[in-house]
Design an enzyme around this catalytic site. Structure first.
Site, short mmCIF file in Angstrom:
data_model
loop_
_atom_site.label_atom_id
_atom_site.label_comp_id
_atom_site.label_asym_id
_atom_site.label_seq_id
_atom_site.Cartn_x
_atom_site.Cartn_y
_atom_site.Cartn_z
N ARG A 288 36.51 60.76 34.19
CA ARG A 288 35.91 61.21 35.44
C ARG A 288 35.85 60.14 36.51
NH1 ARG A 288 30.71 62.64 32.10
NH2 ARG A 288 31.52 60.71 31.19
N LYS A 289 36.19 58.91 36.16
CA LYS A 289 35.94 57.80 37.07
C LYS A 289 37.08 57.60 38.07
CE LYS A 289 31.92 56.79 35.36
NZ LYS A 289 31.80 57.75 34.27
N ASN A 290 36.81 56.78 39.10
CA ASN A 290 37.79 56.54 40.16
C ASN A 290 39.08 55.97 39.62
OD1 ASN A 290 35.10 56.69 41.25
ND2 ASN A 290 35.91 55.97 43.20
N ASP B 31 36.52 56.03 32.21
CA ASP B 31 36.66 57.30 31.49
C ASP B 31 37.31 58.35 32.40
OD1 ASP B 31 34.79 58.77 32.98
OD2 ASP B 31 33.26 58.75 31.44
#
Length: 368
Positions: free
Chosen positions: A176-178, A174
């Protein structure tokens, strides 16, 4: 306001999306297959099954393990989707306490919770720091181990990438992920039967995917397929996969930038006797997804940072404290003590030196 997380996209992702839009095929197709192949190779897994979220990956991971009616040993310190997947599959969550240093599930606590009804063990690589997988797999002794690696894209355990270690691993992509596809997820496994079942379940249980039927030559008619069991609509499309391919190429450098910020925070906060900074154990390489420190006056510090235009948060309120999990509550002294002190500070690759300095200065100005 400096956010806790900020998506990291540039013109490369824009052009990748443009290419797919102009191709006339935006559903699951060539880009999805390419991302699955490249991601499987990256993490050292035999199979990667792309999905529209990590929540879907967790749901399918437990579905293909046939846990209904059994128990799943799990951690309370995670986002609710981890443990919702257990309830959604008709099983019972059995909460274990956590390690006070890494905030991951405590392997010794797992051993005490195993019963004849245990169908799986769910572990979460909290904030990107891998769990002690060798010890957990030894304790499991053949019980399937599902890894929630929502925070752990690019993390390593000893000489192995997270994604090719446990029975099934679930990733979040999503915003916000790395590694971000805006919204999406991936399920990885070395078990061909589990992978094949997951592929069918992600598209209503249909035996032949749309791309296979419409874009590939074959003896069967397009409309000929079988539905062997009740499935879901949770596949990834080529728009998301195109973004994911660009992000996968950036992942190592992005995680390196996260590490630099993580270490800079650590050096700056080392002298603060009222803050306990996060650790990284010698046998792992964390994905550094989040900077989660511990302070006794957590809420006051969050308010203080807000007054300095810095967002901060809490990851997470433990699942066993929510009403839906009330029937499964148990004694978890470490979790209950630790979570009230957790604070997540801003950490993402595009955090500027000025912003890093602003966060450090504001934290140091806090009066305990």
């Amino acid at each position: 306001m400096i956010p806790i997380f900020r998506p990291w996209f540039d013109n490369a992702e824009v052009e990748a999306v443009r290419e797919v839009l102009m191709s006339g095929w935006v559903g699951p197709g060539e880009k999805v297959e390419e991302l699955e192949a490249r991601f499987a190779h990256y993490v050292g897994a035999q199979h990667a099954v792309s999905l529209n979220s990590c929540s879907a990956a967790l749901l399918l991971a437990l579905k293909i393990l046939d846990i209904e009616g059994g128990e799943v040993i799990t951690t309370p310190l995670t986002f609710v989707s981890t443990n919702h997947a257990i309830l959604q599959n008709g099983a019972t969550p059995v909460f274990c306490d956590i390690d006070p240093e890494t905030l991951n599930i405590d392997p010794k606590a797992i051993a005490a919770k195993i019963t004849p009804r245990t169908r799986a063990i769910m572990v979460v690589h909290f904030a990107g720091h891998p769990c002690d997988m060798d010890e957990i797999l030894s304790i499991a002794n053949g019980i399937p181990v599902v890894e929630d690696a929502a925070h752990a894209s690019g993390a390593r355990y000893k000489d192995r990438m997270i994604g090719g270690v446990g029975t099934v691993t679930c990733f979040s992509f999503d915003a916000r992920k790395n590694l971000s596809t805006c919204d999406g997820g991936m399920l990885t496994t070395n078990n061909s039967d589990l992978a094949e079942r997951a592929r069918k379940l992600r598209w209503m249980g249909i035996s032949r995917g749309t791309y296979d039927r419409f874009r590939k030559n074959g003896a069967e008619h397009r409309w000929e397929y079988e539905v062997g069991e009740l499935g879901y609509k949770c596949y990834m499309n080529d728009l998301n996969a195109a973004i994911g391919l660009v992000q996968l190429g950036k992942l190592e450098s992005a995680n390196a930038q996260r590490r630099e910020i993580f270490l800079e925070y650590g050096r700056a906060f080392a002298a603060l006797d009222w803050m306990r900074t996060p650790v990284e154990k010698p046998q792992v390489r964390s994905a550094m997804h989040a900077y989660v420190a511990r302070v006794s006056q957590r809420d006051e510090l969050i308010d203080h940072l807000g007054q300095h235009n810095i967002d901060a948060g809490v990851h997470y309120k433990p699942c066993h404290l929510f009403e839906v999990y009330k029937p499964y509550r148990t004694d978890l002294p470490v979790t209950d003590a630790v979570w009230r002190n957790l604070i997540t500070l801003p950490l993402f690759p595009s955090l500027t030196e000025r912003e890093i300095g602003q966060v450090i200065e504001a934290v140091k100005k806090f009066e305990v």
